[in-house]
Design an enzyme around this catalytic site. Structure first.
Site, PDB file in Angstrom:
ATOM      1  N   VAL A 166       1.962  -1.618   2.853  1.00  0.00           N
ATOM      2  CA  VAL A 166       1.794  -2.755   1.932  1.00  0.00           C
ATOM      3  C   VAL A 166       3.095  -3.553   1.838  1.00  0.00           C
ATOM      4  CG1 VAL A 166       1.259  -3.452  -0.424  1.00  0.00           C
ATOM      5  CG2 VAL A 166      -0.004  -1.567   0.628  1.00  0.00           C
ATOM      6  N   ASP A 167       4.226  -2.863   1.737  1.00  0.00           N
ATOM      7  CA  ASP A 167       5.521  -3.549   1.733  1.00  0.00           C
ATOM      8  C   ASP A 167       5.727  -4.349   3.015  1.00  0.00           C
ATOM      9  OD1 ASP A 167       6.652  -3.005  -0.751  1.00  0.00           O
ATOM     10  OD2 ASP A 167       7.464  -1.087  -0.115  1.00  0.00           O
TER      11      ASP A 167
END
Length: 380
Positions: free
Chosen positions: A172-173
């Site tokens: 996600v990052d």
């Protein structure tokens, strides 16, 4: 090999980087790889990821080292009046400001987009947060895992026995960092056309949803949730991780043609006459039976040898390598995905432009290493 041009595509772009940890630093590192001047502004204690180890290199963690090349560092205390004044000075000659403070922090400091655009109408500000500024989750502290939990990413991982599982990488990052870099380039194109900057609202939450493929599309079109499939693909069979006589192998057999080739190579052509396996839909219904047949053959093979044999037959397959094996593989060297800069090994640049390729000209900076030069450029 590409012929390097002395003028990288983002040369002359000045970026004030107020980010820390992963998503923001990845965004600005991408811009720095292609010529942007990245001024990394750190608090007196430094980017918190400098201490996110072990392992450490030159006093900073390898996590910091992997996300902050091609940047210059200066310490500015944004809790002080002097620090806020210095940021405003930097913004006068900057094109882009990227930060990932909790929503409301920049406003509290008097450094909101509306405040800063008064002195720099062409400014592009990227605000990276966990969940955005408003809405039911607006302002909630966000990390990769928590955003993955709220968006179904963790729920989609694992199998029916394990239940939801955290993904072993900060996907996600990384997705947010990539989308933020794309957002900057889009805003720069609009700036070229319209002559004014804009605010870019990026959240981990939003950038997690594009990872849900095909799960999101499956639900939106059928209102049926895709079951967790672990090492197997939810639709295609055989597609997933299987054991061999030594290391695991990944097979990606997504067409009937490739399934026929696989059966020939594994010497199980009789399977092609079995009605349970004659088409993709039937193979999905009878997955367990098919996998039992394939596993009995794969256990007689060696992972890398079989993967290369399948690749020659145009069947996507890969030996499941460890991180150390992958980084040491001859193809990683050939693709320049591990490079040496001043005797330090770093990941290479995945974007391969033929005429204006990226380059790594600076190792990650020590904290406050470029203070004198940056202050001189500010006229301080």
């Amino acid at each position: 090999m590409p012929t390097e041009n002395n003028n990288p595509p983002l040369q002359g772009l000045k970026v004030v980087d107020l980010t820390r940890v992963l998503a923001g630093p990845l965004c600005t590192q991408i811009l720095g790889d292609f010529g942007a001047d990245i001024i990394k502004v750190e608090p007196p204690s430094g980017d918190q990821s400098r201490g996110s180890g072990p392992p450490f290199h030159d006093g900073s963690s390898s996590m910091f080292y992997g996300l902050n090349r091609n940047k210059r560092s200066i310490v500015i205390d944004l809790n002080s009046d002097e620090g806020k004044s210095q940021i405003r000075q930097l913004i006068r000659t900057a094109d882009v400001l990227v930060h990932n403070f909790k929503p409301g922090t920049m406003e509290r400091w008097g450094l909101s987009f509306d405040d800063l655009k008064e002195q720099q109408s062409r400014l592009i500000m990227v605000a990276i947060s966990g969940f955005g500024t408003d809405g039911p989750l607006g302002g909630t502290p966000g990390y990769d895992g928590s955003a993955g939990a709220w968006t179904g990413v963790i729920s989609a991982n694992g199998d029916q026995h394990s239940g939801p599982m955290r993904i072993g990488l900060s996907v996600v990052d990384v997705s947010t960092g990539l989308h933020a870099a794309i957002g900057v380039l889009l805003a720069l194109k609009a700036l070229e056309r319209d002559g004014v900057g804009q605010y870019i609202d990026m959240s981990l939450y939003d950038c997690a949803f594009p990872l849900l493929h095909p799960h999101a599309a499956n639900w939106l079109y059928s209102n049926v949730e895709t079951a967790r499939s672990g090492n197997q693909h939810p639709t295609f069979t055989p597609m997933g991780v299987y054991d061999t006589s030594d290391d695991p192998i990944y097979l990606a057999v997504s067409t009937d043609r490739n399934f026929h080739k696989l059966c020939e190579i594994l010497d199980i052509s009789h399977v092609l006459e079995d009605e349970r396996f004659t088409c993709m839909a039937n193979r999905a219904k009878n997955r367990s039976a098919l996998i039992d047949i394939i596993n009995s053959k794969l256990k007689q093979e060696k992972s890398e040898e079989l993967a290369l044999k399948l690749n020659k037959a145009d069947i996507p397959a890969g030996a499941v390598l460890s991180v150390a094996q992958a980084l040491s593989h001859p193809h990683a060297e050939h693709r320049q995905m591990v490079v040496s800069v001043h005797d330090q090994k770093l990941l290479g640049i995945p974007i391969k432009l033929s005429r204006t390729p990226g380059r790594i000209s600076r190792l990650p900076p020590n904290i406050d290493a470029d203070r004198a030069d940056i202050l001189a450029e500010m006229g301080s």
